[in-house]
Motif scaffolding. Structure first.
Motif, mmCIF file in Angstrom:
data_model
loop_
_atom_site.group_PDB
_atom_site.id
_atom_site.type_symbol
_atom_site.label_atom_id
_atom_site.label_comp_id
_atom_site.label_asym_id
_atom_site.label_seq_id
_atom_site.Cartn_x
_atom_site.Cartn_y
_atom_site.Cartn_z
ATOM 1 N N TYR A 1 -19.891 -0.393 46.448
ATOM 2 C CA TYR A 1 -20.453 -1.762 46.134
ATOM 3 C C TYR A 1 -19.555 -2.557 47.004
ATOM 4 O O TYR A 1 -20.340 -3.602 47.835
ATOM 5 C CB TYR A 1 -20.396 -2.206 44.717
ATOM 6 C CG TYR A 1 -20.384 -3.651 44.535
ATOM 7 C CD1 TYR A 1 -19.603 -4.512 44.360
ATOM 8 C CD2 TYR A 1 -21.836 -4.105 44.184
ATOM 9 C CE1 TYR A 1 -19.945 -6.087 44.301
ATOM 10 C CE2 TYR A 1 -22.133 -5.527 44.035
ATOM 11 C CZ TYR A 1 -21.181 -6.501 43.887
ATOM 12 O OH TYR A 1 -21.483 -7.815 43.924
ATOM 13 N N CYS A 2 -18.421 -2.705 47.242
ATOM 14 C CA CYS A 2 -17.595 -3.516 47.950
ATOM 15 C C CYS A 2 -18.128 -3.432 49.481
ATOM 16 O O CYS A 2 -18.114 -4.351 50.520
ATOM 17 C CB CYS A 2 -16.328 -3.341 48.105
ATOM 18 S SG CYS A 2 -15.435 -3.664 46.476
ATOM 19 N N GLN A 3 -18.524 -2.128 49.970
ATOM 20 C CA GLN A 3 -18.751 -1.760 51.275
ATOM 21 C C GLN A 3 -20.385 -2.054 51.560
ATOM 22 O O GLN A 3 -20.485 -1.907 53.006
ATOM 23 C CB GLN A 3 -18.467 -0.365 51.445
ATOM 24 C CG GLN A 3 -16.929 -0.182 51.573
ATOM 25 C CD GLN A 3 -16.502 1.356 51.417
ATOM 26 O OE1 GLN A 3 -17.421 2.318 51.264
ATOM 27 N NE2 GLN A 3 -15.245 1.475 51.576
ATOM 28 N N VAL A 4 -20.954 -2.375 50.813
ATOM 29 C CA VAL A 4 -22.625 -2.540 51.247
ATOM 30 C C VAL A 4 -22.787 -3.983 51.888
ATOM 31 O O VAL A 4 -22.063 -4.903 51.338
ATOM 32 C CB VAL A 4 -23.473 -2.441 49.813
ATOM 33 C CG1 VAL A 4 -24.838 -3.150 49.990
ATOM 34 C CG2 VAL A 4 -23.542 -1.056 49.146
ATOM 35 N N MET B 1 -18.787 -1.527 36.411
ATOM 36 C CA MET B 1 -19.287 -0.045 36.922
ATOM 37 C C MET B 1 -18.493 0.903 36.038
ATOM 38 O O MET B 1 -19.134 1.998 36.065
ATOM 39 C CB MET B 1 -18.443 -0.052 38.471
ATOM 40 C CG MET B 1 -19.089 -1.048 39.423
ATOM 41 S SD MET B 1 -20.723 -0.607 39.912
ATOM 42 C CE MET B 1 -21.223 -1.837 41.212
ATOM 43 N N MET B 2 -17.328 0.607 35.654
ATOM 44 C CA MET B 2 -16.583 1.573 34.882
ATOM 45 C C MET B 2 -17.505 2.030 33.552
ATOM 46 O O MET B 2 -17.370 3.173 33.192
ATOM 47 C CB MET B 2 -15.306 0.916 34.655
ATOM 48 C CG MET B 2 -14.231 0.964 35.603
ATOM 49 S SD MET B 2 -13.925 2.552 36.332
ATOM 50 C CE MET B 2 -12.778 3.294 35.212
ATOM 51 N N LEU B 3 -18.022 0.875 33.065
ATOM 52 C CA LEU B 3 -18.609 0.994 31.706
ATOM 53 C C LEU B 3 -19.876 2.012 31.850
ATOM 54 O O LEU B 3 -20.041 2.761 31.250
ATOM 55 C CB LEU B 3 -19.275 -0.353 31.237
ATOM 56 C CG LEU B 3 -19.439 -0.448 29.981
ATOM 57 C CD1 LEU B 3 -18.379 -0.052 28.989
ATOM 58 C CD2 LEU B 3 -20.025 -1.839 29.382
ATOM 59 N N CYS B 4 -20.527 1.553 33.096
ATOM 60 C CA CYS B 4 -21.704 2.434 33.533
ATOM 61 C C CYS B 4 -21.475 3.687 33.928
ATOM 62 O O CYS B 4 -22.117 4.880 33.480
ATOM 63 C CB CYS B 4 -22.306 1.746 34.642
ATOM 64 S SG CYS B 4 -24.135 1.731 34.708
ATOM 65 N N PHE B 5 -20.307 4.020 34.754
ATOM 66 C CA PHE B 5 -20.367 5.427 35.365
ATOM 67 C C PHE B 5 -19.085 6.031 34.677
ATOM 68 O O PHE B 5 -18.736 7.383 35.222
ATOM 69 C CB PHE B 5 -20.244 5.055 36.732
ATOM 70 C CG PHE B 5 -21.444 4.701 37.520
ATOM 71 C CD1 PHE B 5 -21.557 3.247 37.699
ATOM 72 C CD2 PHE B 5 -22.734 5.365 37.657
ATOM 73 C CE1 PHE B 5 -22.646 2.684 38.316
ATOM 74 C CE2 PHE B 5 -23.637 4.681 38.177
ATOM 75 C CZ PHE B 5 -23.719 3.208 38.402
ATOM 76 N N SER B 6 -18.109 5.462 34.223
ATOM 77 C CA SER B 6 -17.102 6.264 33.768
ATOM 78 C C SER B 6 -16.827 5.770 32.383
ATOM 79 O O SER B 6 -15.656 5.020 31.937
ATOM 80 C CB SER B 6 -15.705 5.871 34.756
ATOM 81 O OG SER B 6 -16.027 6.248 35.827
ATOM 82 N N PRO B 7 -17.524 5.860 31.402
ATOM 83 C CA PRO B 7 -17.498 5.132 30.163
ATOM 84 C C PRO B 7 -16.074 5.629 29.461
ATOM 85 O O PRO B 7 -15.804 6.869 29.632
ATOM 86 C CB PRO B 7 -18.718 5.510 29.262
ATOM 87 C CG PRO B 7 -19.135 6.610 30.086
ATOM 88 C CD PRO B 7 -18.885 6.511 31.489
#
Ligand code: P6P
Length: 337
Positions: A227-230, A329-335
Motif C-alpha cells: 500500500y505504501c509503495q502504490v 490491513m492487519m485486521l483484514c489479512f492477519s486477524p
C-alpha cells in the motif's frame, strides 16, 4: 539574545503539574539528565577513546555488549543510586532488577525502567543511538520494592522519555501533559528547551520497517508495505522508506516529520523483537502524548499486560492515520489468533 529555558528551569516550572509531588519527580528527571550528559560525552568521543567495540560480555538478551552499552548502563544506574528518588531500576542490560537500598533512597517511590543505549550496534558506524526511560510510582509503599512494582501496564507510567545522541543531543520527555524536547548546549552543558509542545503530524509519508525480513512478515504487514509503495497522488504515495535501525532515531524523525515505524512479529521473532517494558511502553506514551498512536497491530501498546521484565512485543507506532491504516490491513489479512 533570549536564552532558552533549561531542562531544570522547565521541570521546576512544571512542578505545579504534580500536586502531590514534593519535587521528587523533578529531582529524578534531573538525575536522568545528568547521566545523559555524561553518556553523551563518551558517545561523542567514541571514535577516540578506547570505548568502541565489544565489551566481551553478553547481556540478558544474549546480545554482545558494546563497551558503551555497559558504560551507559553504569552511568544511569549510578545517577539513580545517588539521586535518592528511585527504589528499583530495570535495565535491558541486566537480567534482574537492581534494588536501590541506600539510606538516601529509603523513602524513594519511583521505579525506572530503561534501555541505557538503544541501537548500540550502530555506535561503531557513527549512527545515532539513544537512551529510553520509563518512570512509574511504586504500587505499594510498604517494604522493599519488588518486580511487581516494575511489571505495570504502560498506562500507569508517570513519565517517559528518550535521549538521542545524534547530530545534536536531545532529551525528549512527557509527564502526561504533552511532549517537550530539549537540545544539549555543549557551551553551557545544559539541555535547553528547543522543541516545546511536540506534536506528531496525523499523516505522514515515511514508513520505517526492516524490509529485509519481508518474506517473514504477516500478510497484513506485506499488504501495508505494498500500500505504501502504490502510486496515488491523492494520498501522496508512494511513501518514502527510511530505516536507521535505531528505534530512537527512527521514532524521533517520525515524531518531527510524521511517519510510521513497524517492528512486527516475524518467523524468528514470533513475539516481536522490541521490549515492552523499556522500549515499546515509553515510546508509546511519548507518541500518544504527541497525538500519535501505538499498538501491536491489534491492541494499544499501553494496555498490554506486562508479565515478564524482558517480554517482547510487535509495535506499530507513529502518525495516527498511518497506524490506523496498517491496523486495518492487519485486521483484514492477519486477524489476531
Ligand atoms: P533490526 C536496535 O538493536 C533495536 O533494538 C532497535 O533500536 C531497532 O529499531 C531494532 O533493534 C533494529 O532491529 O532487526 O532491524 O536490526
Amino acid at each position: 539574545m533570549k536564552i532558552a529555558k533549561t531542562l531544570g528551569q522547565f521541570i521546576i516550572e512544571k512542578q505545579a503539574d504534580f500536586p502531590y509531588a514534593k519535587g521528587e519527580l523533578s529531582r529524578l528527571l534531573r538525575d536522568i539528565g545528568i547521566a545523559a550528559k555524561i553518556v553523551n560525552r563518551e558517545v561523542n568521543k567514541a571514535g577516540l577513546a578506547d570505548i568502541l567495540g565489544e565489551a566481551g560480555t553478553i547481556n540478558v538478551q544474549g546480545e554482545g555488549q558494546k563497551k558503551l552499552d555497559v558504560y551507559a548502563n553504569e552511568q544511569f544506574i549510578s545517577a539513580l543510586q545517588h539521586g535518592g528518588e528511585c527504589c528499583i531500576v530495570a535495565s535491558e542490560e541486566n537480567d534482574e532488577c537492581i534494588h536501590i537500598d541506600s539510606e538516601i533512597s529509603k523513602d524513594a517511590k519511583y521505579i525506572v525502567a530503561m534501555d541505557p543505549l538503544d541501537g548500540s550496534s550502530n555506535i561503531d558506524v557513527n549512527v545515532a543511538v539513544g537512551t529510553i526511560f520509563s518512570i512509574y510510582h511504586r504500587k505499594s509503599t510498604e517494604g522493599r520494592a519488588t518486580i511487581d512494582d516494575v511489571l505495570q501496564r504502560g498506562t500507569e507510567q508517570v513519565a517517559a522519555g528518550y535521549v538521542i545522541y545524534g547530530s545534536s543531543t536531545m532529551l525528549v520527555y512527557t509527564t502526561g501533559k504533552g511532549v517537550n524536547g530539549f537540545t544539549l548546549d555543549p557551551s553551557i552543558g545544559e539541555f535547553c528547551l528547543s522543541h516545546p509542545d511536540m506534536q506528531i503530524p496525523k499523516d505522514g509519508v515515511i514508513y520505517s520497517i526492516n524490509e529485509g525480513y519481508y518474506t517473514h512478515f504477516p500478510d497484513g504487514v506485506k499488504k501495508y508495505i505494498k500500500y505504501c509503495q502504490v502510486e496515488d497522488a491523492a494520498t501522496k504515495r508512494p511513501y518514502t522508506s527510511r530505516y536507521i535501525g535505531s528505534m530512537v532515531a527512527d521514532l524521533h524523525r517520525n515524531l518531527i516529520k510524521g511517519g510510521i515505524f513497524i517492528y512486527p512479529v516475524t518467523a524468528s521473532t514470533p513475539k516481536g523483537k522490541l521490549r515492552l517494558v523499556y522500549e515499546c511502553n515509553p515510546m508509546a506514551f511519548i507518541i500518544e502524548q504527541a497525538g500519535g498512536k501505538a499498538s501491536n497491530g491489534y491492541q494499544r501498546i499501553l494496555e498490554l499486560d506486562v508479565e515478564q521484565l524482558h517480554q517482547r512485543s510487535a509495535i506499530f507506532i507513529g502518525s495516527e492515520n498511518m497506524v490506523k491504516k496498517a491496523e486495518e490491513m492487519m485486521l483484514c489479512f492477519s486477524p489476531q489468533q
